[in-house]
Write an enzyme that holds these catalytic residues in place. Structure first.
Site, short mmCIF file in Angstrom:
data_model
loop_
_atom_site.label_atom_id
_atom_site.label_comp_id
_atom_site.label_asym_id
_atom_site.label_seq_id
_atom_site.Cartn_x
_atom_site.Cartn_y
_atom_site.Cartn_z
N ASP A 35 -31.18 -32.43 -48.03
CA ASP A 35 -32.46 -31.76 -47.75
C ASP A 35 -33.45 -31.91 -48.90
O ASP A 35 -34.54 -31.32 -48.87
CB ASP A 35 -32.22 -30.27 -47.45
CG ASP A 35 -31.53 -29.55 -48.61
OD1 ASP A 35 -31.33 -30.19 -49.67
OD2 ASP A 35 -31.21 -28.36 -48.46
N GLY A 36 -33.09 -32.67 -49.93
CA GLY A 36 -34.02 -32.91 -51.04
C GLY A 36 -33.83 -31.96 -52.21
O GLY A 36 -34.47 -32.12 -53.25
N GLU A 37 -32.97 -30.96 -52.05
CA GLU A 37 -32.73 -30.04 -53.17
C GLU A 37 -31.86 -30.73 -54.23
O GLU A 37 -31.25 -31.77 -53.98
CB GLU A 37 -32.08 -28.75 -52.65
CG GLU A 37 -33.04 -27.96 -51.77
CD GLU A 37 -32.46 -26.65 -51.26
OE1 GLU A 37 -31.31 -26.33 -51.59
OE2 GLU A 37 -33.17 -25.96 -50.50
N GLN A 94 -54.22 -29.32 -70.20
CA GLN A 94 -54.99 -28.30 -69.47
C GLN A 94 -54.74 -26.98 -70.21
O GLN A 94 -53.97 -26.13 -69.76
CB GLN A 94 -54.55 -28.22 -68.00
CG GLN A 94 -55.32 -27.22 -67.17
CD GLN A 94 -56.65 -27.75 -66.63
OE1 GLN A 94 -56.78 -28.93 -66.36
NE2 GLN A 94 -57.63 -26.88 -66.48
N HIS A 128 -54.79 -29.49 -79.37
CA HIS A 128 -56.23 -29.69 -79.49
C HIS A 128 -56.91 -28.36 -79.75
O HIS A 128 -57.23 -28.01 -80.86
CB HIS A 128 -56.75 -30.38 -78.23
CG HIS A 128 -58.22 -30.61 -78.24
ND1 HIS A 128 -58.95 -30.87 -77.10
CD2 HIS A 128 -59.11 -30.62 -79.24
CE1 HIS A 128 -60.22 -31.01 -77.43
NE2 HIS A 128 -60.34 -30.86 -78.71
N ASP A 167 -61.19 -41.52 -80.79
CA ASP A 167 -62.02 -40.33 -80.60
C ASP A 167 -61.81 -39.37 -81.77
O ASP A 167 -60.90 -39.55 -82.58
CB ASP A 167 -61.73 -39.64 -79.27
CG ASP A 167 -60.25 -39.31 -79.09
OD1 ASP A 167 -59.55 -39.12 -80.11
OD2 ASP A 167 -59.79 -39.25 -77.94
N LYS A 190 -65.96 -40.57 -78.33
CA LYS A 190 -65.58 -40.69 -76.91
C LYS A 190 -66.22 -39.57 -76.10
O LYS A 190 -66.24 -38.43 -76.54
CB LYS A 190 -64.07 -40.61 -76.78
CG LYS A 190 -63.56 -40.66 -75.34
CD LYS A 190 -62.04 -40.78 -75.29
CE LYS A 190 -61.36 -39.44 -75.31
NZ LYS A 190 -59.90 -39.54 -75.25
N ARG A 192 -65.62 -37.98 -72.32
CA ARG A 192 -64.79 -38.06 -71.12
C ARG A 192 -65.59 -37.58 -69.92
O ARG A 192 -66.12 -36.48 -69.92
CB ARG A 192 -63.52 -37.21 -71.31
CG ARG A 192 -62.55 -37.32 -70.15
CD ARG A 192 -61.24 -36.62 -70.41
NE ARG A 192 -60.35 -37.36 -71.30
CZ ARG A 192 -59.63 -38.43 -70.94
NH1 ARG A 192 -59.73 -38.90 -69.70
NH2 ARG A 192 -58.84 -39.04 -71.79
N ASP A 217 -53.39 -43.74 -81.63
CA ASP A 217 -53.66 -42.50 -80.88
C ASP A 217 -52.34 -41.81 -80.57
O ASP A 217 -51.27 -42.41 -80.73
CB ASP A 217 -54.42 -42.83 -79.58
CG ASP A 217 -55.27 -41.66 -79.11
OD1 ASP A 217 -55.25 -40.58 -79.74
OD2 ASP A 217 -55.97 -41.82 -78.09
C1 R5P Z 1 -57.38 -37.28 -76.55
O1 R5P Z 1 -57.70 -36.57 -75.66
C2 R5P Z 1 -56.04 -37.90 -76.70
O2 R5P Z 1 -55.78 -38.01 -78.07
C3 R5P Z 1 -55.93 -39.26 -76.04
O3 R5P Z 1 -56.94 -40.08 -76.54
C4 R5P Z 1 -56.10 -39.13 -74.57
O4 R5P Z 1 -55.30 -38.12 -74.08
C5 R5P Z 1 -55.75 -40.43 -73.88
O5 R5P Z 1 -55.93 -40.26 -72.52
P1 R5P Z 1 -56.18 -41.49 -71.55
O6 R5P Z 1 -55.14 -42.54 -71.87
O7 R5P Z 1 -56.01 -40.92 -70.18
O8 R5P Z 1 -57.57 -41.98 -71.77
#
Ligand code: R5P
Length: 312
Positions: A35-37, A94, A128, A167, A190, A192, A217
């Site tokens: 059943d996917g469990e 997020q 961040h 960035d 950068k 976004r 990065d």
């Molecule tokens: C900044 O937000 C992070 O250090 C990365 O640059 C970022 O998460 C990279 O995300 P993506 O590969 O989706 O551009």
């Protein structure tokens, strides 16, 4: 006694870790019921041991319940401690409500993980708006940094590097790398516009022309930040960049698209990937070995021991 116990897909990293620390390597069986469990069975003895579940959390949604069931099973089978070793920690971006009604998944995810484990060890979580994991995670955490390892790789492999962050957020990594190897560094700008749409602007880098650009990065997620940065560099007369990234998520075909613009791409093995040649096991093993072992009471207060469900 310590048991290193990999979740599926983490066996290679776990074996390297166990080898580094001369610890026992465990095994588990997992599968889907019709059943996917999710079915989980721990095949190694955990009673009385500190159990380190090894599970990188790239693309976590499919395997998250499996991880929680494994943690619960280890505790229920009598493990003295149940820790999570997640070389890549997901759901860090997020970290606030950008639009009304949004789930702040960083906090929700941290609450879920904190309720199942005694300790978390991870590498370069995307911090961040938070400067540490402690406001999010209610258990002890260890945050390790891969910049020295990437720096040493660059020093050994790249002649006359110019370390470039795509960035402002990457300034922390590029300045650490540059300082360790005595190279110059620069940071791009950068903006976004969406999950997959970023705009990268270069300052005037002409005084470093003739150097090998190295884009550094923390995460290549959609990959578009690095792709846009790599696209821009030749416009200022630079050769194709080298890319050094901690976490190689590389969604869809972004690795191929970036590779077409680069000289070389290297990442750590926090996420298994064809670019992952910088190994973290030694760094992680040292941190495991030096973690305090006396937090049991604190943990037990937070989560009382359970009755063992023994097989009769
Ligand atoms: C900044 O937000 C992070 O250090 C990365 O640059 C970022 O998460 C990279 O995300 P993506 O590969 O989706 O551009």
């Amino acid at each position: 006694m310590r048991l290193i116990l990999p979740l599926p897909g983490n066996e290679i990293f776990a074996r390297r870790l166990a080898d580094e620390g001369a610890w026992e390597l465990g095994a588990m069986e997992t599968r889907r019921f019709p059943d996917g469990e999710t079915y989980v069975r721990i095949l190694s003895e955990v009673k009385g041991k500190a159990v380190d579940l090894v599970c990188t959390l790239a693309r976590p949604d499919d395997g998250f319940l499996r991880l929680i069931f494994a943690a619960d099973a280890a505790r229920n089978l009598g493990a003295r401690q149940v820790n999570l070793v997640a070389p890549y920690l997901s759901y860090m971006r997020q970290d606030r409500r950008f639009q009304s009604g949004e789930a702040v998944s960083s906090r929700s995810f941290a609450r879920l993980v904190s309720s199942s484990f005694d300790r978390l060890l991870t590498v370069d979580p995307h911090l961040h708006r938070y400067s540490a994991l402690s406001p999010l995670y209610t258990m002890p955490t260890d945050t390790l940094h891969a910049a020295p390892l990437l720096a040493d790789w660059i020093a050994a492999e790249v002649d006359k590097p110019l370390i470039i962050g795509p960035d402002e957020e990457s300034d922390q990594w590029v300045s650490a790398i540059a300082a360790r190897i005595g190279a110059p560094h620069a940071v791009l700008r950068k903006v976004r516009h969406g999950d997959r749409h970023v705009e990268v602007k270069l300052p005037d880098l002409s005084k470093w022309r003739g150097r090998q650009p190295v884009l550094a990065d923390d995460i290549a997620s959609s990959g578009n930040t690095l792709i846009e940065a790599a696209r821009q560099l030749p416009l200022q007369g630079f050769v194709r960049p080298v890319v050094a990234v901690v976490h190689a998520i590389f969604a869809d075909d972004s690795f191929q698209r970036l590779a077409a613009l680069c000289d070389r791409i290297v990442s750590t093995d926090s996420v298994p990937h064809e670019s992952s040649s910088v190994r973290l096991a030694s760094l992680v093993a040292k941190a495991i070995a030096s973690a305090p072992d006396d937090e049991g009471d604190l943990i037990r207060h937070r989560r009382p021991p359970e009755e063992l469900d023994e097989v009769k």
